[in-house]
Design a protein around this motif. Sequence first.
Motif, PDB file in Angstrom:
ATOM      1  N   LYS A 180       0.625  -1.194  -0.004  1.00 59.93           N
ATOM      2  CA  LYS A 180      -0.034  -0.012  -0.214  1.00 59.93           C
ATOM      3  C   LYS A 180       0.950   1.336  -0.003  1.00 59.93           C
ATOM      4  CE  LYS A 180      -3.210   2.742   2.757  1.00 59.93           C
ATOM      5  NZ  LYS A 180      -3.912   2.464   4.027  1.00 59.93           N
ATOM      6  N   ASN A 181       1.947   1.382   0.767  1.00 61.14           N
ATOM      7  CA  ASN A 181       2.660   2.429   1.138  1.00 61.14           C
ATOM      8  C   ASN A 181       4.172   2.585   0.262  1.00 61.14           C
ATOM      9  OD1 ASN A 181       0.848   3.830   3.033  1.00 61.14           O
ATOM     10  ND2 ASN A 181       1.409   2.092   4.355  1.00 61.14           N
ATOM     11  N   GLY A 182       4.587   1.437  -0.239  1.00 62.85           N
ATOM     12  CA  GLY A 182       5.852   1.383  -0.899  1.00 62.85           C
ATOM     13  C   GLY A 182       5.940   1.952  -2.185  1.00 62.85           C
ATOM     14  N   GLN A 218       6.856   5.688 -10.364  1.00 62.33           N
ATOM     15  CA  GLN A 218       6.356   4.254 -11.133  1.00 62.33           C
ATOM     16  C   GLN A 218       7.505   3.280 -10.451  1.00 62.33           C
ATOM     17  OE1 GLN A 218       3.594   3.424 -13.310  1.00 62.33           O
ATOM     18  NE2 GLN A 218       3.039   5.065 -11.913  1.00 62.33           N
ATOM     19  N   SER A 219       7.734   3.146  -9.069  1.00 59.27           N
ATOM     20  CA  SER A 219       8.579   2.091  -8.652  1.00 59.27           C
ATOM     21  C   SER A 219       8.433   1.995  -7.159  1.00 59.27           C
ATOM     22  CB  SER A 219       9.935   2.613  -9.033  1.00 59.27           C
ATOM     23  OG  SER A 219      10.823   1.814  -8.178  1.00 59.27           O
ATOM     24  N   PHE A 220       8.553   1.034  -6.592  1.00 57.48           N
ATOM     25  CA  PHE A 220       8.736   0.871  -5.065  1.00 57.48           C
ATOM     26  C   PHE A 220       9.961   1.711  -4.728  1.00 57.48           C
ATOM     27  CE2 PHE A 220       5.894  -2.760  -6.009  1.00 57.48           C
ATOM     28  CZ  PHE A 220       4.965  -2.742  -4.870  1.00 57.48           C
ATOM     29  N   GLY A 252       8.615   8.670  -0.198  1.00 57.89           N
ATOM     30  CA  GLY A 252      10.044   9.174  -0.813  1.00 57.89           C
ATOM     31  C   GLY A 252      10.171   8.637  -2.520  1.00 57.89           C
ATOM     32  N   ASP A 253      11.124   9.207  -2.927  1.00 57.63           N
ATOM     33  CA  ASP A 253      11.057   9.192  -4.380  1.00 57.63           C
ATOM     34  C   ASP A 253      12.571   8.496  -4.716  1.00 57.63           C
ATOM     35  OD1 ASP A 253      12.542  11.564  -4.130  1.00 57.63           O
ATOM     36  OD2 ASP A 253      11.442  12.571  -5.524  1.00 57.63           O
ATOM     37  N   ASP A 254      13.191   8.222  -3.580  1.00 49.35           N
ATOM     38  CA  ASP A 254      14.780   7.682  -3.954  1.00 49.35           C
ATOM     39  C   ASP A 254      14.628   6.180  -4.316  1.00 49.35           C
ATOM     40  OD1 ASP A 254      16.202   9.881  -3.298  1.00 49.35           O
ATOM     41  OD2 ASP A 254      16.286   9.625  -1.086  1.00 49.35           O
ATOM     42  N   HIS A 277      21.778   6.023  -4.803  1.00 46.79           N
ATOM     43  CA  HIS A 277      22.586   7.113  -5.025  1.00 46.79           C
ATOM     44  C   HIS A 277      22.589   8.330  -4.223  1.00 46.79           C
ATOM     45  CE1 HIS A 277      24.429   6.036  -8.805  1.00 46.79           C
ATOM     46  NE2 HIS A 277      23.133   6.048  -9.611  1.00 46.79           N
ATOM     47  N   ARG A 278      21.694   8.213  -3.192  1.00 45.40           N
ATOM     48  CA  ARG A 278      21.587   9.210  -2.003  1.00 45.40           C
ATOM     49  C   ARG A 278      22.833   9.591  -1.110  1.00 45.40           C
ATOM     50  NH1 ARG A 278      18.680   4.833  -0.712  1.00 45.40           N
ATOM     51  NH2 ARG A 278      19.311   3.819   1.405  1.00 45.40           N
ATOM     52  N   ASP A 279      22.907  10.516  -0.342  1.00 47.40           N
ATOM     53  CA  ASP A 279      24.191  10.439   0.554  1.00 47.40           C
ATOM     54  C   ASP A 279      23.906   9.587   1.627  1.00 47.40           C
ATOM     55  OD1 ASP A 279      26.104  11.501   2.113  1.00 47.40           O
ATOM     56  OD2 ASP A 279      25.467  13.347   2.301  1.00 47.40           O
TER      57      ASP A 279
END
Length: 173
Positions: free
Chosen positions: A31-33, A39-41, A47-49, A91-93
């Motif tokens: 539901k939340n992922g 257009q992705s988990f 979040g969008d990472d 790719h996040r810090d």
Amino acid sequence: DRAIKLGEQFGRELDPSWVPLRDTIATDVLKNGWNDEVQSFTTAYDGDDLDAASLFVGLSGLIDPADERFQSTVTAIEAELRSGSTVYRYHRDDGLPGDEGGFHLCAAWMIEAYLLTGRRTEAEELFGQIVAAAGPTGLLPEEYDPVAERSLGNHPQAYSHLGLIRCAQLLSE
């Protein structure tokens, strides 16, 4: 989920709260992922990472690999996190200095995802690239820098080899 499967496989008594807890977690993740915009988990709810570990929604059986959400997650992670013969975890810090390479284990996850989504040619090609990235001893490191074409991280790395062996088994079926 894995504890339940292992318990059942080896005839162990299961804690009665495990099955309902697993089902609650699965419902919550589904539901939340998912992020409609990406257009992705994603790495985190709201979040969008992207994170290669999100491939486990299909690799673990949480959703059917034929589900459009898994197909789209594979495509998004491929576009954002794959670079040549490797796949970056994210790719996040993460607070560590410097740029790290992609992880061979994440590339193995991608190979398995390709196979589950009917993309055998891509799976075979990526597998061949990982094998070609092995050093002169035939051993794989933890990470690989696709730009400098050099090994990074712990060497040799057991997880890299376990991923490669699993993919070899899957490709031979």
